[in-house]
Design a protein around this motif. Structure first.
Motif, short mmCIF file in Angstrom:
data_model
loop_
_atom_site.label_atom_id
_atom_site.label_comp_id
_atom_site.label_asym_id
_atom_site.label_seq_id
_atom_site.Cartn_x
_atom_site.Cartn_y
_atom_site.Cartn_z
N LYS A 1 24.54 -26.35 8.81
CA LYS A 1 25.58 -27.38 8.88
C LYS A 1 25.68 -28.16 7.57
CE LYS A 1 26.68 -31.72 11.30
NZ LYS A 1 26.32 -32.62 12.42
N ALA B 1 26.30 -36.55 7.69
CA ALA B 1 27.10 -36.06 8.82
C ALA B 1 26.32 -36.16 10.12
CB ALA B 1 27.55 -34.63 8.56
N GLY B 2 25.63 -37.26 10.32
CA GLY B 2 24.88 -37.49 11.54
C GLY B 2 23.50 -36.87 11.58
N VAL B 3 23.11 -36.13 10.54
CA VAL B 3 21.78 -35.50 10.48
C VAL B 3 20.85 -36.38 9.67
CG1 VAL B 3 20.48 -33.48 9.71
CG2 VAL B 3 22.78 -33.20 10.68
N GLU B 4 19.70 -36.75 10.25
CA GLU B 4 18.74 -37.55 9.51
C GLU B 4 18.14 -36.73 8.38
OE1 GLU B 4 15.87 -40.70 11.18
OE2 GLU B 4 14.59 -38.94 10.86
N HIS C 1 29.32 -37.92 2.02
CA HIS C 1 28.85 -37.58 3.36
C HIS C 1 27.59 -38.34 3.76
CE1 HIS C 1 31.72 -34.26 3.41
NE2 HIS C 1 31.29 -33.94 2.21
N THR C 2 27.15 -39.28 2.95
CA THR C 2 25.84 -39.89 3.15
C THR C 2 25.96 -41.37 3.47
OG1 THR C 2 24.93 -38.33 1.55
CG2 THR C 2 23.57 -40.21 2.11
N GLN D 1 19.40 -27.69 11.30
CA GLN D 1 20.62 -28.33 10.80
C GLN D 1 20.97 -27.87 9.38
OE1 GLN D 1 22.53 -30.50 12.73
NE2 GLN D 1 21.13 -29.78 14.31
N GLU E 1 21.53 -40.55 6.48
CA GLU E 1 22.18 -39.61 7.39
C GLU E 1 23.26 -38.87 6.63
OE1 GLU E 1 23.73 -41.06 11.02
OE2 GLU E 1 21.78 -41.67 11.82
#
Length: 382
Positions: free
Chosen positions: A218, A190-193, A169-170, A215, A188
């Motif tokens: 999630k 899943a789009g989260v920094e 996921h990274t 986040q 990132e």
């Protein structure tokens, strides 16, 4: 688990909730007061969770820890007046363990810090983060800015399969396997920094993941959706760190204990810092480093099946108390009770027989080499 009295820490203050409080409860986490927060002590059981981390991967919520960002002119010089680490030598993305020291050389807290673009990112213990923040603000000049990153959560993914689960996921400027032990960087998930460092508190390979608090659910759902990963509570975290010879502040470390007494001499390993001797308590610490401390933290293998807990007395040949157990519990990996204790230097050699008195009952123990369970950190490319 070891002897941390999770149910009685900080009961007199109004407890705060973690960003994942409802998430823990929905998954059957048994919540207890710890470090001023409601925190999960276990889900399916401490023994099972401990062994799962040793064999697979566990997700720990450590958002109670203090995440700080320090910046400003002459930051390295000023920080070196408070901790013994070679701050100037830390490169971008590199992480180091260090100690916040009192003037007498005692330990006010242990901490991790990393070089970020434009500053130093520091993680301090949750139980004393407010004291640490006050100490830093009092002793650092006004030119240094200290930001407490209260809007961030901190998750720890630990175990031999942590890399496999996280890698799916990274994404980042470089692959996740470019990180080795005590290195970090921005990625990132899943789009989260996220700021991810390859570090942890279990002795296993693993990662600590700093993300925006909003986040956290999630990311926790995503990681625990992987077959290798289960949520793990404080109980297993404590038994894991005890097996791995990782001392806990407030139990194995305190303001009356120096780094040399605590067997943390590597925290003052920099030749430059020792020669400059300009960190708090330098005279005492360097003298102990040269001549040895009066007492020293050691590991103990305890005979029988009954754990010996914090506060048990170490006895000399005459039955007089000469030291204290600071952590103790059953080691699931070893199938035997273990402990940490401070003993006179003359009793600190591996193989020395020790007697312990716990509430009037005498237990036999032997000074053991630590860690009790070998570290499995990834120090080169995976």
């Amino acid at each position: 688990m070891s002897d941390i009295d999770l149910a009685n820490d900080y009961v007199e203050v109004e407890l705060q909730t973690l960003p994942l409080d409802a998430w823990h409860r929905a998954r059957g986490g048994r919540m207890v007061p710890f470090a001023g927060y409601h925190m999960p002590v276990q889900y399916e059981g401490i023994m099972a969770e401990h062994l799962w981390v040793r064999e697979s991967a566990g997700l720990f919520d450590v958002s109670h820890m203090g995440q700080l960002l320090l910046s400003g002119d002459a930051l390295d010089d000023e920080l070196e007046k408070l901790i013994p680490a070679d701050v100037k030598g830390v490169q971008l993305g590199q992480q180091k363990y260090s100690l916040l020291l009192a003037e007498n050389g005692g330990i006010l807290d242990d901490l991790m810090f990393s070089r970020w673009p434009g500053g130093i990112y520091m993680v301090v213990n949750g139980a004393c983060k407010w004291d640490d923040i006050a100490h830093l603000r009092e002793h650092l000049p006004d030119a240094i800015t200290l930001n407490h990153l209260e809007d961030r959560a901190l998750l720890a993914l630990q175990g031999p399969k942590a890399f496999d689960a996280l890698k799916r996921h990274t994404i980042g400027r470089w692959p996740l396997d470019a990180l080795v032990f005590m290195r970090g960087g921005l990625f990132e998930i899943a789009g989260v920094e996220a700021y991810i460092s390859r570090s942890g508190y279990t002795g296993e390979d693993g990662f600590e993941i700093s993300i925006p608090a909003d986040q956290a659910e999630k990311i926790a759902d995503l990681l625990c959706g992987e077959p290798e990963v289960k949520p793990i509570g404080l109980g297993a975290r404590d038994s894991l760190r005890l097996e791995a010879d990782l001392p806990l502040y407030g139990h194995d470390l305190d303001p009356e204990t120096t780094p040399i007494m605590a067997a943390l001499g590597f925290a003052v390993a920099s030749k430059r810092r020792r020669e400059e001797a300009n960190f708090p308590g330098a005279t005492r610490i360097l003298m102990e480093r040269e001549n040895g401390p009066v007492s020293k933290r050691v590991g103990l293998l305890v005979e029988g099946r009954q754990p010996v807990r914090e506060g048990a007395a170490v006895l000399d040949a005459d039955g007089s108390e000469v030291g204290k157990v600071t952590s103790g519990g059953f080691a699931p990996t070893l199938g035997a009770p273990i402990a940490m204790a401070y003993v006179p230097a003359a009793l600190a050699e591996v193989g020395t027989r020790i007697q312990l008195n716990q509430r009037g009952k005498v237990h036999e123990a032997t000074v053991a080499a630590m860690p009790f369970v070998s570290h499995r950190y990834v120090r080169g490319a995976k």
